[in-house]
Motif scaffolding. Structure first.
Motif, PDB file in Angstrom:
ATOM      1  N   ALA B 325       0.837  -1.202   0.000  1.00 39.15           N
ATOM      2  CA  ALA B 325       0.000   0.000   0.000  1.00 39.15           C
ATOM      3  C   ALA B 325       0.871   1.251   0.000  1.00 39.15           C
ATOM      4  CB  ALA B 325      -0.917  -0.011   1.227  1.00 39.15           C
ATOM      5  N   ALA B 326       1.999   1.182   0.690  1.00 37.87           N
ATOM      6  CA  ALA B 326       2.902   2.336   0.743  1.00 37.87           C
ATOM      7  C   ALA B 326       3.545   2.583  -0.615  1.00 37.87           C
ATOM      8  CB  ALA B 326       3.980   2.107   1.808  1.00 37.87           C
ATOM      9  N   ILE B 327       4.033   1.528  -1.241  1.00 35.52           N
ATOM     10  CA  ILE B 327       4.705   1.729  -2.542  1.00 35.52           C
ATOM     11  C   ILE B 327       3.703   2.205  -3.585  1.00 35.52           C
ATOM     12  CG2 ILE B 327       4.512  -0.583  -3.600  1.00 35.52           C
ATOM     13  CD1 ILE B 327       7.781   1.316  -3.485  1.00 35.52           C
ATOM     14  N   LYS B 328       2.476   1.723  -3.496  1.00 38.44           N
ATOM     15  CA  LYS B 328       1.432   2.181  -4.429  1.00 38.44           C
ATOM     16  C   LYS B 328       1.244   3.695  -4.314  1.00 38.44           C
ATOM     17  CE  LYS B 328      -1.562  -1.923  -4.892  1.00 38.44           C
ATOM     18  NZ  LYS B 328      -1.203  -2.284  -6.280  1.00 38.44           N
ATOM     19  N   LEU B 329       1.183   4.170  -3.080  1.00 32.73           N
ATOM     20  CA  LEU B 329       0.997   5.614  -2.872  1.00 32.73           C
ATOM     21  C   LEU B 329       2.186   6.410  -3.387  1.00 32.73           C
ATOM     22  CD1 LEU B 329      -0.613   6.121   0.656  1.00 32.73           C
ATOM     23  CD2 LEU B 329      -1.649   6.498  -1.583  1.00 32.73           C
ATOM     24  N   VAL B 330       3.383   5.900  -3.128  1.00 31.76           N
ATOM     25  CA  VAL B 330       4.588   6.602  -3.590  1.00 31.76           C
ATOM     26  C   VAL B 330       4.563   6.717  -5.115  1.00 31.76           C
ATOM     27  CG1 VAL B 330       7.105   6.414  -3.819  1.00 31.76           C
ATOM     28  CG2 VAL B 330       6.028   6.016  -1.603  1.00 31.76           C
ATOM     29  N   LYS B 331       4.184   5.627  -5.792  1.00 35.66           N
ATOM     30  CA  LYS B 331       4.133   5.641  -7.251  1.00 35.66           C
ATOM     31  C   LYS B 331       3.022   6.579  -7.755  1.00 35.66           C
ATOM     32  CE  LYS B 331       5.952   0.996  -8.082  1.00 35.66           C
ATOM     33  NZ  LYS B 331       5.597  -0.392  -8.431  1.00 35.66           N
ATOM     34  N   GLU B 332       1.884   6.486  -7.099  1.00 36.95           N
ATOM     35  CA  GLU B 332       0.714   7.265  -7.519  1.00 36.95           C
ATOM     36  C   GLU B 332       0.983   8.765  -7.428  1.00 36.95           C
ATOM     37  OE1 GLU B 332      -2.741   5.673  -5.536  1.00 36.95           O
ATOM     38  OE2 GLU B 332      -3.864   7.523  -5.930  1.00 36.95           O
ATOM     39  N   HIS B 333       1.678   9.151  -6.354  1.00 37.49           N
ATOM     40  CA  HIS B 333       1.849  10.583  -6.123  1.00 37.49           C
ATOM     41  C   HIS B 333       3.210  11.084  -6.584  1.00 37.49           C
ATOM     42  CE1 HIS B 333      -2.020  10.903  -4.218  1.00 37.49           C
ATOM     43  NE2 HIS B 333      -1.733   9.787  -3.552  1.00 37.49           N
ATOM     44  N   LEU B 334       3.915  10.211  -7.320  1.00 40.28           N
ATOM     45  CA  LEU B 334       5.172  10.606  -7.965  1.00 40.28           C
ATOM     46  C   LEU B 334       6.080  11.417  -7.040  1.00 40.28           C
ATOM     47  CD1 LEU B 334       3.623  11.611 -11.412  1.00 40.28           C
ATOM     48  CD2 LEU B 334       4.866   9.503 -10.885  1.00 40.28           C
ATOM     49  N   VAL B 335       6.364  10.857  -5.915  1.00 39.42           N
ATOM     50  CA  VAL B 335       7.254  11.537  -4.975  1.00 39.42           C
ATOM     51  C   VAL B 335       8.611  11.733  -5.655  1.00 39.42           C
ATOM     52  CG1 VAL B 335       8.438  11.359  -2.774  1.00 39.42           C
ATOM     53  CG2 VAL B 335       6.082  10.548  -2.988  1.00 39.42           C
ATOM     54  N   ALA B 336       9.110  12.945  -5.582  1.00 37.52           N
ATOM     55  CA  ALA B 336      10.353  13.287  -6.291  1.00 37.52           C
ATOM     56  C   ALA B 336      11.474  12.315  -5.943  1.00 37.52           C
ATOM     57  CB  ALA B 336      10.762  14.713  -5.940  1.00 37.52           C
TER      58      ALA B 336
END
Lengths: 540, 540
Positions: B325-336
């Motif tokens: 769930a964490a990696i999904k969010l990181v990918k979704e929100h394109l964290v720099a």
């Protein structure tokens, strides 16, 4: 029995190359746990005659008349809560609880209580609190500052009967045990499970973990594993009024409110009795190396230390030093197992221990480090232990120094910390000072000034051997030594504590506002002042 | 920009041998200091509309009528002791001091004071104490529990103008600095001198060392260097009545009285204001390795952790995990900077960092360790960073998770610690619980339950993403999450603190006698209760 080291490592032979195959010299750390040559119990029976009462030695100390004197009713009450074996009144039996192993302090307690549970400790303290009976908590009685022995007629509460391991978590390394558990016993328990106690000290065969916590003992592993303020995860403490503070957390992180346990670490039994300890044990290292070096100057000692931080870094686990006066005493008094393997005497000695998870890697790092010291003329001679027995024997020299000092007669022990560069100046200045005052040398009051300690922690054990304990000796050295320490931004007690010997010198290390706040905490928690009176904080 | 890793290390290719020459992947730790993608200041301007007042959100909170309301005379007095730039009254300017970066808390302060010296802090507090003006000390305002922002009209004392290094000892590593020094700035200062700050956290680009101390921040290096209770050597603290506690010791050992500084570590500004910090910096490691692993189960995460303690031991410096769930969010929100280099998604991710003094040795240890995990089917995929840039990019994923969560909408952050075996059960149980209550899934109140954190410290960051902050959401999750934690012998605040959000839940982690004693300490030191009111300790 002579210690044999491979001659190929003798650093004096500078042309001998230090080949990797000569470095097959690691051993398990477990081996060291067997050493207890310097256990204080060995000295308690030394034939020095009767010990002077503390109250006679320090005539300014007066019994606090607010404290009740022990009565038959009190004894009768304690009999209702403790087993018969938990109560000691026999004069002979009381002696060992009334005096310390250095034979410097002697109290006049008429009663020793040995509770077997936290609830019993709670009942004892509540009763003493309600009845204004003064109390001295006592662990293994291995202290050096008189903190664990009575001054007048305080009741001794010995933790010796509370010595069980309560739990151990093999994943996290969190050990929970009774306060009366002996340090060495705990270390052996952990050894069988692949872990190690984060602290180690000469008195390990007798000292209690509760006493270690109460004095914030430093010791030989602090350089690697840090202080008890970091490694203690939780404490169970009985407050003077009998309240049980149940804070035996096994969590590495817990930010829920003031970290109350910290206040009891190093409070020397003046705020309550530690009954249980939760402590984080590190993994026991698979590989241990120990080297002994001979050096000419303290500058070289410092240089070797700085380089060890760079080159041995994460595997460095001890960096101890002692001086020629120390090795002379060790040789003179034939401390068991402590034979100097170096060919000639040196002005300074350094013992370096590494511990790590990979023997070959550690050997290589140590080898490179030692080769560098040799090449750059930092050390004059040195040996590296080849097996567990040799590791023990090298440590026995370091751990035998306190025993050797005590055999020299009366010994005044100062435990000070300061910036490393001035560490040894403290020894030289003291000897100069005593010489100038005509008190040093053959036939004089003082025969020897010895310096040893933990270079890595900036902690010097300054020992001054005298013909006898006398007020004149004390008056000459104090406050000189404390003033010297304050002038060099040091602490008058690095790891031994304040006890009865340094409470009135606290101002050399702490400001009035700090001392004032300490006193307010003491009054808050122990309004009757029954816990370990006449000690720790200044009289006024 | 794609991250390129040498394909020869991809662990999925199980037949590729892990040759030593493929492991040329160390870099200096310094590289990491550049990452500040997750610095909270990035989020403060997120366009979420106006933040609700804390007082409206928690209607049970009432302004303490005993506190004086700010008057023109008060301002006039502060003008006599501070430079004009040290006083902020402008409504616009006050906003940033009145609210937190998570946009969960908002106060109504009319005045921010920025003292430039300890003496000014002392004068401010003495005046506030004498006049019953409530005060909130504020560091970098990067906290997560509302501890550093006002609730009502408390005066904010910002430490931003006290940010100098006072001294650094190159031999011992003791750093003394002002409390307002930014963590990352200190780390860079030390990097130039071969040392490293013993703590590191995502907010390093903004957070103050004084705030770190006051919240007892844990962070990413605790596994290796221990907690601030062990690494802080001394503090300078101004008490509520203006008294300056000058305890900026640089000594590693100092057993002279109660260790008062410990009480201020983690006290969240409720006992005074930390103005100076002395902290022991370790030597900066010469070699750093970072590996990212993909795993199927939390049992495998635990297994990898246990083996890392054995095999990486003294060089292990971080063991972090996150879930799918964490990696999904990181990918979704394109964290720099945070791109997942693994070929497919995994249920669990582990980031392992080693740091040591010898690159070849570290490479060999890590290589053996990873090969073992691969052989025993503990991990499914993995990469090892080949240079400093890749190290940064792997860390950016872990450090980007809080940012990604905050971009997901409202996020409830729980920071709990517990025994490692039940660490992930907390996440699963929470999701099951919300599902059973019909509140989880598409179109429901909660969209995601995310777990990540410090496996090595038993510390889980349980984040629950919701459509919006609402009393209903809180009522559903609390006290459920605290009860769950208490049932599993955990702590309801591992490293974030209590602040305004958890003070009334303290009883889940501390006994009544502990809380009672905390309150007595608070009353002793802050009898007027002016320091950071409405927080930390329970209301009753």
């Amino acid at each position: 029995m002579a210690i044999r080291f491979r001659s190929s490592f003798r650093l004096l032979s500078r042309h001998a190359s230090l080949r990797a195959q000569t470095l097959n010299r690691t051993a398990t750390l477990g081996a060291r746990a067997c050493i207890s040559t310097s256990s204080p119990t060995h000295f308690a029976v030394a034939p020095h005659g009767e010990i002077e009462f503390t109250a006679d030695k320090f005539p300014h100390m007066k019994r606090n008349s607010a404290f009740k004197k022990l009565s038959d009713e009190d004894i009768a009450y304690f009999r209702t809560i403790l087993a018969p074996s938990g109560i000691t009144q026999d004069k002979e039996d009381l002696q060992v609880f009334n005096s310390d192993w250095l034979r410097k302090y002697r109290g006049q307690s008429k009663l020793v209580l040995k509770p077997a549970s936290t609830e019993q400790v709670s009942k004892i303290l509540r009763y003493c609190h309600d009845n204004k009976l003064a109390v001295v908590p006592q662990g293994g009685n291995t202290g050096l500052v008189g903190g664990g022995v009575p001054v007048f007629d305080e009741i001794v509460v010995s933790m010796a009967n509370m010595n069980s391991v309560r739990s151990f978590d093999k994943v996290s390394g969190a050990l929970v045990c009774d306060a009366g558990s002996i340090l060495e016993v705990l270390d052996k328990y952990l050894e069988e499970r692949g872990y190690i106690m984060p602290l180690d000290l000469g008195a390990k065969g007798s000292c209690h973990i509760g006493g270690n916590v109460s004095t914030n003992a430093g010791g030989l592993r602090l350089l690697r594993y840090g202080s008890l303020h970091g490694t203690v995860l939780g404490l169970e403490v009985v407050l003077p009024d009998g309240t049980i503070l149940d804070n035996l957390s096994t969590l590495r992180k817990d930010n829920t409110g003031y970290d109350l346990k910290q206040l009891f670490i190093g409070s020397e039994g003046t705020l309550g009795i530690v009954t249980g300890v939760s402590i984080l044990a590190p993994k026991r290292s698979k590989a241990i190396n120990v080297a002994l070096l001979g050096l000419n100057t303290f500058d070289q000692v410092q240089s070797a230390f700085k380089r060890s931080k760079d080159e041995l870094c994460e595997i460095l686990s001890a960096f101890e030093f002692w001086d020629q006066a120390a090795i002379k005493l060790v040789k003179e008094h034939l401390v068991a197992g402590a034979n100097d393997p170096l060919e000639s005497e040196h002005r300074f000695y350094v013992l370096i221990e590494t511990s790590g998870s990979n023997k070959e890697h550690d050997d290589e790092k140590l080898n490179q480090y030692l080769e560098g010291l040799l090449t750059d003329d930092v050390v004059q001679d040195g040996v590296v232990a080849q097996d567990a027995t040799q590791i023990q024997k090298l440590w026995a020299i370091r751990e035998g120094i306190p025993e050797a000092c005590s055999k020299a007669g009366a010994v005044y022990k100062y435990d000070i910390s300061m910036p490393v560069p001035v560490l040894y100046q403290a020894v030289e200045d003291m000897q100069d000072y005593l010489t100038k005052n005509g008190a040093f040398g053959e036939g004089k009051l003082f025969s020897s000034v010895i310096g040893y300690g933990h270079v890595g922690d900036g902690n010097l054990h300054l020992n001054v051997a005298a013909s006898d304990y006398s007020p004149e000796a004390v008056d000459l050295m104090e406050p000189y030594v404390f003033e010297w320490t304050a002038k060099h931004a040091g602490s008058i007690s690095a790891e031994h504590g304040l006890g009865v010997s340094k409470n009135n010198h606290l101002h050399y290390s702490k400001s009035p506002s700090m001392i004032h706040l300490m006193k307010r905490f003491k009054s808050l928690i122990d309004p009757q002042g029954i816990m370990n009176p006449y000690k720790y904080l200044p009289d006024n």
